[in-house]
Design a protein around this motif. Structure first.
Motif, short mmCIF file in Angstrom:
data_model
loop_
_atom_site.label_atom_id
_atom_site.label_comp_id
_atom_site.label_asym_id
_atom_site.label_seq_id
_atom_site.Cartn_x
_atom_site.Cartn_y
_atom_site.Cartn_z
N TYR A 121 0.83 -1.21 0.00
CA TYR A 121 0.00 0.00 0.00
C TYR A 121 0.86 1.26 0.00
O TYR A 121 0.46 2.30 -0.54
CB TYR A 121 -0.95 -0.01 1.19
CG TYR A 121 -2.01 -1.07 1.10
CD1 TYR A 121 -2.95 -1.05 0.07
CD2 TYR A 121 -2.08 -2.11 2.03
CE1 TYR A 121 -3.92 -2.04 -0.04
CE2 TYR A 121 -3.05 -3.09 1.93
CZ TYR A 121 -3.97 -3.06 0.89
OH TYR A 121 -4.92 -4.04 0.80
N GLY A 122 2.02 1.18 0.61
CA GLY A 122 2.91 2.34 0.64
C GLY A 122 3.35 2.76 -0.74
O GLY A 122 3.40 3.97 -1.05
N VAL A 123 3.65 1.80 -1.61
CA VAL A 123 4.03 2.12 -2.98
C VAL A 123 2.87 2.82 -3.70
O VAL A 123 3.06 3.81 -4.42
CB VAL A 123 4.46 0.84 -3.74
CG1 VAL A 123 4.59 1.11 -5.24
CG2 VAL A 123 5.78 0.33 -3.18
N GLY A 124 1.66 2.31 -3.49
CA GLY A 124 0.49 2.95 -4.10
C GLY A 124 0.30 4.37 -3.61
O GLY A 124 -0.03 5.28 -4.39
N LEU A 125 0.55 4.59 -2.31
CA LEU A 125 0.39 5.93 -1.76
C LEU A 125 1.50 6.87 -2.21
O LEU A 125 1.29 8.08 -2.32
CB LEU A 125 0.32 5.85 -0.24
CG LEU A 125 -1.00 5.24 0.28
CD1 LEU A 125 -0.90 4.88 1.75
CD2 LEU A 125 -2.17 6.19 0.04
N LYS A 126 2.69 6.34 -2.47
CA LYS A 126 3.75 7.16 -3.06
C LYS A 126 3.33 7.62 -4.46
O LYS A 126 3.62 8.75 -4.88
CB LYS A 126 5.05 6.36 -3.13
CG LYS A 126 5.73 6.14 -1.79
CD LYS A 126 6.37 7.41 -1.24
CE LYS A 126 7.20 7.15 -0.01
NZ LYS A 126 7.81 8.39 0.55
N MET A 127 2.64 6.74 -5.19
CA MET A 127 2.10 7.12 -6.50
C MET A 127 1.04 8.21 -6.33
O MET A 127 0.95 9.14 -7.14
CB MET A 127 1.50 5.90 -7.21
CG MET A 127 1.03 6.17 -8.63
SD MET A 127 0.22 4.74 -9.38
CE MET A 127 1.55 3.54 -9.28
N TYR A 128 0.24 8.10 -5.28
CA TYR A 128 -0.76 9.10 -4.93
C TYR A 128 -0.08 10.46 -4.76
O TYR A 128 -0.54 11.48 -5.28
CB TYR A 128 -1.42 8.66 -3.63
CG TYR A 128 -2.75 9.27 -3.25
CD1 TYR A 128 -3.85 9.17 -4.09
CD2 TYR A 128 -2.91 9.87 -2.01
CE1 TYR A 128 -5.09 9.69 -3.71
CE2 TYR A 128 -4.14 10.38 -1.60
CZ TYR A 128 -5.22 10.29 -2.46
OH TYR A 128 -6.44 10.79 -2.07
N ASP A 129 1.04 10.48 -4.03
CA ASP A 129 1.82 11.71 -3.85
C ASP A 129 2.30 12.25 -5.19
O ASP A 129 2.26 13.46 -5.45
CB ASP A 129 3.04 11.46 -2.96
CG ASP A 129 2.67 11.14 -1.51
OD1 ASP A 129 1.49 11.31 -1.15
OD2 ASP A 129 3.56 10.71 -0.76
N ALA A 130 2.79 11.34 -6.03
CA ALA A 130 3.35 11.77 -7.33
C ALA A 130 2.26 12.39 -8.20
O ALA A 130 2.50 13.39 -8.90
CB ALA A 130 3.99 10.58 -8.03
N LEU A 131 1.06 11.82 -8.17
CA LEU A 131 -0.04 12.38 -8.96
C LEU A 131 -0.43 13.76 -8.44
O LEU A 131 -0.82 14.64 -9.23
CB LEU A 131 -1.25 11.44 -8.90
CG LEU A 131 -1.16 10.16 -9.72
CD1 LEU A 131 -2.36 9.26 -9.42
CD2 LEU A 131 -1.12 10.47 -11.21
N ALA A 132 -0.32 13.97 -7.14
CA ALA A 132 -0.65 15.28 -6.58
C ALA A 132 0.39 16.32 -6.95
O ALA A 132 0.06 17.49 -7.17
CB ALA A 132 -0.77 15.18 -5.06
N GLY A 133 1.66 15.91 -7.04
CA GLY A 133 2.71 16.86 -7.39
C GLY A 133 2.78 18.00 -6.39
O GLY A 133 2.76 17.80 -5.17
N LYS A 134 2.80 19.23 -6.90
CA LYS A 134 2.89 20.40 -6.04
C LYS A 134 1.61 20.61 -5.22
O LYS A 134 1.60 21.39 -4.27
CB LYS A 134 3.17 21.65 -6.87
CG LYS A 134 4.56 21.66 -7.51
CD LYS A 134 4.78 22.93 -8.32
CE LYS A 134 6.17 22.95 -8.94
NZ LYS A 134 6.40 24.18 -9.76
N ALA A 135 0.54 19.91 -5.59
CA ALA A 135 -0.72 20.02 -4.85
C ALA A 135 -0.76 19.06 -3.66
O ALA A 135 -1.78 18.97 -2.97
CB ALA A 135 -1.91 19.74 -5.78
N GLY A 136 0.34 18.35 -3.41
CA GLY A 136 0.38 17.42 -2.29
C GLY A 136 0.30 18.14 -0.95
O GLY A 136 0.71 19.29 -0.81
#
Length: 528
Positions: A121-136
């Motif tokens: 799940y951590g890898v998936g959530l890192k992808m979540y962060d990447a999709l957010a970019g500067k909006a994280g």
């Protein structure tokens, strides 16, 4: 230094008089939930003349019954819906910036009990962060066992290996809807609750207006508009059917409602400002435990429901499911006697053509905009977080159908809502004056500011609700202007008579006390 303009009055007699004035609006919107109010604000901000009618109260339906999360949708990422997640993550940041008194970042902890859970799940959530970019809102972090328990002290300790921390947001959904309505009114829109759309007006096969009825007086009126938007949530198909009958074309249902049940318990079951996420329960659903307004929300379910009740009831198996799954992840598990309130929302999931299935878990969470042959613009689906993007899509559809002359968009991307002001309080804190943001001083100046009724509600807040927030009934105040019905239905019940007395003074109409007492009993009653 900038000063907020004084709050607009919402005296109903004045609103109805404005509604009676013959006028052809640019856009008439049926439905006063998140979607309709979002369209109203965007259209009014672009300079269009706008009217909104809502058959009950603003956010009475789905829009006050969310899980209170402003999120990109971790579960949708698992389904591979990258575009929906990316859009929602960026809209999340805009919403938090435009209403910081009502929507704020929220950290989540996902505890892991199996060796593979944290890395998977951590890898998936890192992808979540990447999709957010500067909006994280903050980086995903891997936690060891001790760190997990520090952030979630009541997580079940047996077998706990560690966890993952990530960020999303949370909000007060009903008050945000109200802020949208009042912001739209400030931009020139006319909004009237308890005013039902009773029919559509067609001329030459084209939709040119609608019939409405003031539910307080029974008076019938006809409104004319260049463009009519059907934003009635799970009820959009009723209007589509009327429209189809008028022009001789069958309108097939496009909504498959799904029921989400939420249970509220004391904060002691989750004594932290970090929410808890279980990504996959025994039946494959997601379970949240969310600190909110001084309590803890447990939910949610995803059950097909076709009766479209305004106050749907939970099924016993749904309550048992939530309590049972909570017991698997909390060291101190709540039982039926600990429930402070049970409430249910209907999600308007979009049905694929020719879909005959019974499951709603796989249906689209994306929104859909359709324009009928007569020009009825229907919008449904989607979620709270993306209300602003949905509104822009609706207006683009109006332009494409040549119902309205095109005007530049993007006007709401950084438009701060009524009351917007950074707060030192968290949404997870008990309710109080901080939820009024920059308008707190106005509330404090009203009679009864020092008289606390209970649950953070003062006499002045009730008066403000009646004078400036469209409140007409006890339910309006105790369910949506304050959230006490959702937080502690028994306490809300004890305050109802005092609220009714104040509302009667302010409005001069029956505040429907008996109806509220029956509703409070429903929110307190376990399903058989």
């Amino acid at each position: 230094m900038t000063f907020d303009p004084p709050p607009l009055p919402t005296r109903r007699a004045d609103l109805i008089e404005r509604l009676k004035v013959p006028h052809t609006y640019d856009i008439a919107i049926i439905g006063g939930g998140a979607t309709g109010l979002g369209v109203a604000l965007d259209a009014a901000a672009r300079g269009f003349s706008v009217v909104v009618v809502e058959s009950h109260d603003f956010a009475k339906g789905t829009s006050s019954r969310a899980t209170k999360l402003v999120h990109g949708g971790v579960r949708y990422l698992a389904q591979g819906n990258i575009s929906l997640v990316r859009e929602a993550l960026h809209e999340r940041t805009r919403l938090l910036a435009n209403a910081p008194h009502l929507a704020q970042p929220l950290p989540f902890v996902m505890p892991s009990y199996k060796f593979w859970e944290a890395p998977f799940y951590g890898v998936g959530l890192k992808m979540y962060d990447a999709l957010a970019g500067k909006a994280g809102l903050g980086p995903t972090e891997f936690l060891n066992r001790a760190e997990t328990l520090q952030l979630q002290p009541t997580a079940r300790q047996a077998g706990l290996r560690g966890g993952v921390k990530y960020w999303d947001g949370q909000f007060d959904d009903a008050r945000l809807a109200l802020a949208l309505a009042r912001s739209a009114a400030r931009a020139g829109a006319l909004l009237v609750n308890y005013c039902a759309a009773t029919g559509l007006v067609h001329e030459g096969g084209k939709l040119v207006g609608l019939h409405v009825a003031d539910r307080e007086s029974g008076q019938a009126l006809t409104l004319r508009a260049k463009c009519i938007v059907n934003a009635a949530g799970v009820w959009v198909d009723q209007l589509r059917l009327l429209d189809g009958q008028a022009i001789g074309r069958e309108a097939k249902p496009m909504v498959a409602p799904s029921q989400g049940v939420h249970i509220v318990v004391d904060r002691s079951f989750l004594p932290t400002d970090h929410a808890l996420l279980v990504p996959k329960t025994a039946d494959g659903r997601v379970l949240f435990a969310v600190p909110w307004l001084g309590k803890t929300i447990l939910g949610t379910t995803d059950t097909p429901r076709n009766d479209l009740a305004r106050e749907p009831l939970a099924f016993r198996e749904e309550v048992d499911f939530i309590l049972g799954e909570s017991a698997r992840y909390l060291s101190r598990a709540p039982g039926p006697a600990d429930i402070k309130s049970i409430w249910v929302g209907l999600r308007p999931l979009v049905k694929p053509p020719q879909d005959e299935g019974d499951s709603t878990q796989a249906l689209s969470r994306e929104h859909t905009v359709l324009v009928s042959k007569s020009g009825l613009v229907t919008v449904t689906g989607g979620k709270w977080t993306t209300y602003r993007a949905m509104a822009e899509d609706v207006l683009d559809s109006c332009f494409d159908a040549e119902l309205l002359a095109k005007r530049p968009g993007g006007v709401t991307a950084s438009l701060q809502l009524v009351g917007a002001q950074p707060s030192v309080h968290k949404i997870s804190d008990a309710p109080g004056m901080h939820l009024y943001g920059s308008e707190a001083a106005v509330v404090q100046d009203l009679p009864g500011a020092e008289r606390l009724l209970g649950g953070g509600l003062t006499e002045a807040m009730v008066r403000f609700a009646a004078r400036h927030e469209y409140a007409r009934t006890v339910e309006d105040v105790l369910a949506r202007r304050s959230r006490l019905l959702f937080l502690d239905a028994a306490l809300a019940r004890t305050l109802a008579a005092s609220v009714a007395e104040l509302l009667a003074q302010e409005t001069g109409v029956d505040p429907r006390l008996a109806d509220f007492l029956a509703l409070a009993d429903q929110y307190l009653t376990l399903p058989a």
